[in-house]
Design a protein around this motif. Structure first.
Motif, PDB file in Angstrom:
ATOM      1  N   ILE A 117     -17.581 -12.227  -8.655  1.00  0.00           N
ATOM      2  CA  ILE A 117     -18.878 -12.144  -7.980  1.00  0.00           C
ATOM      3  C   ILE A 117     -18.690 -12.000  -6.472  1.00  0.00           C
ATOM      4  N   SER A 118     -17.751 -12.758  -5.903  1.00  0.00           N
ATOM      5  CA  SER A 118     -17.509 -12.696  -4.455  1.00  0.00           C
ATOM      6  C   SER A 118     -17.044 -11.310  -4.032  1.00  0.00           C
ATOM      7  N   ILE A 119     -16.128 -10.722  -4.797  1.00  0.00           N
ATOM      8  CA  ILE A 119     -15.606  -9.393  -4.461  1.00  0.00           C
ATOM      9  C   ILE A 119     -16.711  -8.345  -4.544  1.00  0.00           C
ATOM     10  N   VAL A 120     -17.523  -8.419  -5.592  1.00  0.00           N
ATOM     11  CA  VAL A 120     -18.599  -7.438  -5.770  1.00  0.00           C
ATOM     12  C   VAL A 120     -19.645  -7.572  -4.672  1.00  0.00           C
ATOM     13  N   VAL A 121     -20.041  -8.801  -4.356  1.00  0.00           N
ATOM     14  CA  VAL A 121     -21.051  -9.025  -3.314  1.00  0.00           C
ATOM     15  C   VAL A 121     -20.523  -8.568  -1.954  1.00  0.00           C
ATOM     16  N   LEU A 122     -19.253  -8.873  -1.665  1.00  0.00           N
ATOM     17  CA  LEU A 122     -18.653  -8.442  -0.397  1.00  0.00           C
ATOM     18  C   LEU A 122     -18.643  -6.922  -0.294  1.00  0.00           C
ATOM     19  N   THR A 123     -18.297  -6.250  -1.391  1.00  0.00           N
ATOM     20  CA  THR A 123     -18.301  -4.786  -1.396  1.00  0.00           C
ATOM     21  C   THR A 123     -19.702  -4.239  -1.157  1.00  0.00           C
ATOM     22  N   LEU A 124     -20.683  -4.869  -1.783  1.00  0.00           N
ATOM     23  CA  LEU A 124     -22.068  -4.419  -1.667  1.00  0.00           C
ATOM     24  C   LEU A 124     -22.595  -4.587  -0.241  1.00  0.00           C
ATOM     25  N   LEU A 125     -22.145  -5.638   0.443  1.00  0.00           N
ATOM     26  CA  LEU A 125     -22.659  -5.944   1.785  1.00  0.00           C
ATOM     27  C   LEU A 125     -21.837  -5.317   2.908  1.00  0.00           C
ATOM     28  N   THR A 126     -20.735  -4.649   2.576  1.00  0.00           N
ATOM     29  CA  THR A 126     -19.852  -4.100   3.606  1.00  0.00           C
ATOM     30  C   THR A 126     -20.570  -3.221   4.628  1.00  0.00           C
ATOM     31  N   PRO A 127     -21.385  -2.219   4.220  1.00  0.00           N
ATOM     32  CA  PRO A 127     -22.045  -1.380   5.236  1.00  0.00           C
ATOM     33  C   PRO A 127     -22.986  -2.164   6.136  1.00  0.00           C
ATOM     34  N   HIS A 128     -23.629  -3.200   5.596  1.00  0.00           N
ATOM     35  CA  HIS A 128     -24.549  -4.001   6.399  1.00  0.00           C
ATOM     36  C   HIS A 128     -23.790  -4.843   7.422  1.00  0.00           C
ATOM     37  N   MET A 129     -22.569  -5.264   7.072  1.00  0.00           N
ATOM     38  CA  MET A 129     -21.759  -6.043   8.006  1.00  0.00           C
ATOM     39  C   MET A 129     -21.142  -5.161   9.086  1.00  0.00           C
ATOM     40  N   LEU A 130     -20.843  -3.903   8.741  1.00  0.00           N
ATOM     41  CA  LEU A 130     -20.214  -3.004   9.711  1.00  0.00           C
ATOM     42  C   LEU A 130     -21.227  -2.393  10.671  1.00  0.00           C
ATOM     43  N   LYS A 131     -22.443  -2.210  10.238  1.00  0.00           N
ATOM     44  CA  LYS A 131     -23.433  -1.485  11.030  1.00  0.00           C
ATOM     45  C   LYS A 131     -23.604  -2.026  12.449  1.00  0.00           C
TER      46      LYS A 131
END
Length: 269
Positions: A117-131
């Protein structure tokens, strides 16, 4: 939902993790994949033609397919959580003889589920964290295929890139896009590019130099929208604002020449 939970219970955790990770990557416009490959390319560890991946990500965004993948990713998360809760209930109602064994299995599976779950959520949120940090480095900007209002300009500029063999990067900065800035294109001829890896290397060299020139001329109106390298045609294109006035073309030519890529300036639009 019942069939899905049954399938989850009969499969090992790893295939389910791959499924969730794949959905999350597609839901985030392949951001984490592009970030990883761009980092490897920037560090000269691996050079490859990212044209296909970038075009796939742009297609996902343009057609808004990421909304469907986001829904599928959320469904995956719900499925995993429900299955985990059901396993907890089975431990609670099991006999004393099997309870200890089932508890050990529960803790083992529980840890694997949380990691997945942590890996999937981190992948999903990556663009929002980089923006919020996209202006700090070209790698971050190029990994975000489309950022906010720049999406229109990126999609409209696709005809400049042509077919395969083009290594293009979106490096727009919201703060520098103003109506007073003249959008321009600088085109160079680059020799000795024999593969997509060469195109990626040339792109990195140009990106690094343009980033340095921007920092040295922080008060100027120069902005970089996109860098495109067609290694088959031997053409380098730089798109941005007020490029003729502020980009030092001779420095770019000299840097590429030192790396074994004889370069000459063709024209500016």
């Amino acid at each position: 939902l019942y069939i899905g939970m049954h399938l989850y219970e009969t499969m090992v955790t790893r295939p389910m993790l791959y499924l969730g990770l794949g959905l999350a990557l597609l839901a985030s416009d392949l951001c984490l994949l592009l970030l990883t490959l761009n980092c490897l390319s920037w560090m000269n560890i691996l050079h490859m033609d990212l044209t296909f991946i970038e075009q796939a990500a742009e297609t996902i965004f343009a057609k808004q397919w990421q909304l469907y993948f986001q829904t599928a990713t959320v469904a995956w998360l719900v499925l995993v959580l429900i299955s985990a809760v059901q396993k907890d209930n089975r431990v609670a109602v099991s006999s004393d003889e099997n309870k200890e064994e089932m508890k050990e299995t529960k803790y083992s599976n529980g840890g694997a589920v949380m990691k997945s779950i942590s890996i999937v959520v981190l992948t999903l949120l990556t663009p929002h964290m980089l923006k919020p940090h996209r202006h700090r480095h070209p790698i971050l900007r190029r990994s975000l295929i489309v950022v906010g209002p720049q999406s229109t300009s990126v999609i409209n500029n696709q005809h400049h890139d042509g077919g395969g063999g083009v290594d293009s990067v979106n490096t727009n900065d919201e703060a520098t896009i103003t109506s007073s800035v003249t959008r321009q294109e600088l085109v160079f001829s680059v020799d000795n590019m024999t593969c997509g890896g060469c195109g990626s290397h040339v792109r990195n060299l140009v990106e690094a130099n343009l980033n340095q020139q921007q920092q040295e001329q922080s008060s100027s109106s120069m902005s970089i929208d996109k860098v495109a390298v067609d290694w088959r045609a031997g053409v380098l294109s730089i798109y941005g604002g007020d490029l003729k006035e502020f980009v030092d073309q001779s420095v770019i030519i000299e840097i590429l020449k030192k790396e074994g890529y004889p370069t000459s300036f063709l024209y500016a639009n």
